[in-house]
Design a protein around this motif. Structure first.
Motif, PDB file in Angstrom:
ATOM      1  N   ASP A 230       8.071  -3.820  -6.034  1.00 19.80           N
ATOM      2  CA  ASP A 230       7.931  -3.442  -7.454  1.00 19.80           C
ATOM      3  C   ASP A 230       9.251  -3.683  -8.191  1.00 19.80           C
ATOM      4  O   ASP A 230       9.940  -2.751  -8.588  1.00 19.80           O
ATOM      5  CB  ASP A 230       7.488  -1.976  -7.567  1.00 19.80           C
ATOM      6  CG  ASP A 230       7.058  -1.637  -8.996  1.00 19.80           C
ATOM      7  OD1 ASP A 230       6.815  -2.576  -9.782  1.00 19.80           O
ATOM      8  OD2 ASP A 230       6.972  -0.440  -9.317  1.00 19.80           O
TER       9      ASP A 230
ATOM     10  N   GLY B 205      -0.422   5.093 -12.171  1.00 22.89           N
ATOM     11  CA  GLY B 205       0.162   6.130 -13.014  1.00 22.89           C
ATOM     12  C   GLY B 205      -0.524   7.460 -12.887  1.00 22.89           C
ATOM     13  O   GLY B 205      -1.482   7.754 -13.581  1.00 22.89           O
ATOM     14  N   GLY B 206      -0.033   8.263 -11.939  1.00 24.26           N
ATOM     15  CA  GLY B 206      -0.476   9.646 -11.836  1.00 24.26           C
ATOM     16  C   GLY B 206      -1.892   9.851 -11.333  1.00 24.26           C
ATOM     17  O   GLY B 206      -2.475  10.914 -11.567  1.00 24.26           O
ATOM     18  N   ILE B 207      -2.456   8.864 -10.630  1.00 25.17           N
ATOM     19  CA  ILE B 207      -3.852   9.012 -10.169  1.00 25.17           C
ATOM     20  C   ILE B 207      -3.912   9.979  -8.987  1.00 25.17           C
ATOM     21  O   ILE B 207      -3.234   9.792  -7.972  1.00 25.17           O
ATOM     22  CB  ILE B 207      -4.449   7.642  -9.773  1.00 25.17           C
ATOM     23  CG1 ILE B 207      -4.441   6.708 -10.984  1.00 25.17           C
ATOM     24  CG2 ILE B 207      -5.866   7.805  -9.226  1.00 25.17           C
ATOM     25  CD1 ILE B 207      -4.741   5.263 -10.642  1.00 25.17           C
TER      26      ILE B 207
ATOM     27  N   SER C  33       2.336   9.657  -6.027  1.00 31.43           N
ATOM     28  CA  SER C  33       2.411  11.077  -5.693  1.00 31.43           C
ATOM     29  C   SER C  33       1.041  11.668  -5.331  1.00 31.43           C
ATOM     30  O   SER C  33       0.986  12.693  -4.653  1.00 31.43           O
ATOM     31  CB  SER C  33       3.030  11.853  -6.857  1.00 31.43           C
ATOM     32  OG  SER C  33       2.315  11.582  -8.041  1.00 31.43           O
TER      33      SER C  33
ATOM     34  N   VAL D 227      -1.659   4.385  -6.028  1.00 28.87           N
ATOM     35  CA  VAL D 227      -1.455   5.838  -5.985  1.00 28.87           C
ATOM     36  C   VAL D 227      -0.107   6.141  -5.347  1.00 28.87           C
ATOM     37  O   VAL D 227       0.169   5.692  -4.234  1.00 28.87           O
ATOM     38  CB  VAL D 227      -2.581   6.521  -5.158  1.00 28.87           C
ATOM     39  CG1 VAL D 227      -2.353   8.029  -5.105  1.00 28.87           C
ATOM     40  CG2 VAL D 227      -3.955   6.207  -5.722  1.00 28.87           C
TER      41      VAL D 227
ATOM     42  N   ALA E 294       2.081   3.779  -3.379  1.00 27.56           N
ATOM     43  CA  ALA E 294       3.374   3.515  -4.014  1.00 27.56           C
ATOM     44  C   ALA E 294       4.407   4.507  -3.501  1.00 27.56           C
ATOM     45  O   ALA E 294       4.199   5.718  -3.554  1.00 27.56           O
ATOM     46  CB  ALA E 294       3.241   3.630  -5.527  1.00 27.56           C
TER      47      ALA E 294
ATOM     48  N   GLU F 127       3.555  -0.234  -1.502  1.00 30.00           N
ATOM     49  CA  GLU F 127       4.497  -0.637  -2.552  1.00 30.00           C
ATOM     50  C   GLU F 127       5.876  -0.072  -2.277  1.00 30.00           C
ATOM     51  O   GLU F 127       6.038   1.135  -2.105  1.00 30.00           O
ATOM     52  CB  GLU F 127       4.004  -0.113  -3.908  1.00 30.00           C
ATOM     53  CG  GLU F 127       5.051  -0.224  -5.011  1.00 30.00           C
ATOM     54  CD  GLU F 127       4.633   0.478  -6.295  1.00 30.00           C
ATOM     55  OE1 GLU F 127       3.424   0.508  -6.614  1.00 30.00           O
ATOM     56  OE2 GLU F 127       5.529   1.010  -6.984  1.00 30.00           O
TER      57      GLU F 127
HETATM   58  O1  LIG Z   1       5.697   2.279 -10.637  1.00 29.85           O
HETATM   59  C1  LIG Z   1       5.728   3.484 -10.634  1.00 29.85           C
HETATM   60  C2  LIG Z   1       6.568   4.255 -11.579  1.00 29.85           C
HETATM   61  O2  LIG Z   1       7.163   3.403 -12.511  1.00 29.85           O
HETATM   62  C3  LIG Z   1       4.886   4.251  -9.626  1.00 29.85           C
HETATM   63  O3  LIG Z   1       4.962   3.599  -8.405  1.00 29.85           O
HETATM   64  C4  LIG Z   1       3.436   4.317 -10.079  1.00 29.85           C
HETATM   65  O4  LIG Z   1       3.383   5.018 -11.311  1.00 29.85           O
HETATM   66  C5  LIG Z   1       2.551   5.032  -9.069  1.00 29.85           C
HETATM   67  O5  LIG Z   1       3.056   6.294  -8.760  1.00 29.85           O
HETATM   68  P1  LIG Z   1       2.349   7.654  -9.275  1.00 29.85           P
HETATM   69  O6  LIG Z   1       0.929   7.614  -8.791  1.00 29.85           O
HETATM   70  O7  LIG Z   1       3.164   8.745  -8.640  1.00 29.85           O
HETATM   71  O8  LIG Z   1       2.432   7.639 -10.782  1.00 29.85           O
END
Ligand SMILES: O=C(CO)[C@H](O)[C@H](O)COP(=O)(O)O
Length: 213
Positions: free
Chosen positions: A59, A166-168, A188, A186, A6, A30
């Motif tokens: 997205d 989400g934050g994985i 960040s 994934v 992402a 993404e």
């Molecule tokens: O859609 C998103 C935020 O709304 C992000 O793309 C998703 O959460 C993945 O990113 P991260 O792993 O950094 O949380």
């Protein structure tokens, strides 16, 4: 099980640079909601042009006028388009129908849905392609994640593929893989790391080893 990178907090040239580094280790890229808001759907078109072998997810987090938005993202060559699970059933149906017409897929994001078990069952019956549990940045900041939610939807979803976002990070991936989602998203956890290629390669290896389907 596929790995999706992402990209949220970068511009188009930075996004392409980043994908070049890890393209051998990811399945889906993404174009995140912030990029689309700032740069528009040309970010999707340019990414698909640059990396035709990767699936590209737009997205959009669509809430209304879903068929129209899926149509526009499809015209920009997105393979998968996101719609919010909190949207009306009519919007979900419109998105699915348009995606079928265009040969694309719909991922429904359960971000901010309170009763995910009930909604996941309903969405499964609406024939969506993916149902995704997602802890957004603002809840990650107060220590939340979606690991339990993934198991909850895995227990009730019969047809759709499942996804988690989400934050994985690398050190949590094993826990995620145990629940066997079809797609691990994934951001960040790769994009924010010093050696992005090494992290993506390790994640790909863990996913390949841990996939039972
Ligand atoms: O859609 C998103 C935020 O709304 C992000 O793309 C998703 O959460 C993945 O990113 P991260 O792993 O950094 O949380």
């Amino acid at each position: 099980m596929k790995l999706q990178l992402a990209l949220d907090l970068v511009n188009i040239p930075e996004a392409k640079e980043l994908v070049k580094e890890v393209e051998d280790h990811i399945d889906v890229v993404e174009i995140g909601t912030p990029i689309i808001k700032i740069e528009g759907l040309k970010a999707v078109r340019e990414m698909k042009e640059a990396f035709p072998n990767l699936e590209v997810l737009a997205d959009l987090k669509t809430m209304d006028a879903a068929a129209y938005e899926v149509q526009k993202a499809s015209e920009a060559n997105a393979d998968i388009v996101t719609v919010l699970g909190a949207a009306e059933d009519e919007s979900i149906k419109g998105a699915v129908e348009e995606a079928r017409n265009q040969g694309k897929e719909v991922l429904v994001d359960l971000i901010a849905v309170k009763d995910i078990e009930t909604r996941a069952k309903e969405l499964d019956e609406l024939d969506v392609d993916y149902i995704c549990v997602h802890t957004g940045y603002d809840l990650q900041a107060v220590g939340k994640n979606s690991f339990e939610d993934l198991q909850t939807i895995k227990n009730v979803v019969k047809n759709a593929k499942t996804a988690i976002a989400g934050g994985i990070k690398l050190d949590q991936l094993e826990e995620v893989i145990k629940v066997q989602p079809d797609l691990v998203i994934v951001g960040s956890g790769i994009a924010g790391q010093e050696d992005k290629k090494a992290v993506a390669a390790k994640m790909q290896e863990m996913i390949r080893q841990g996939s039972t389907a």
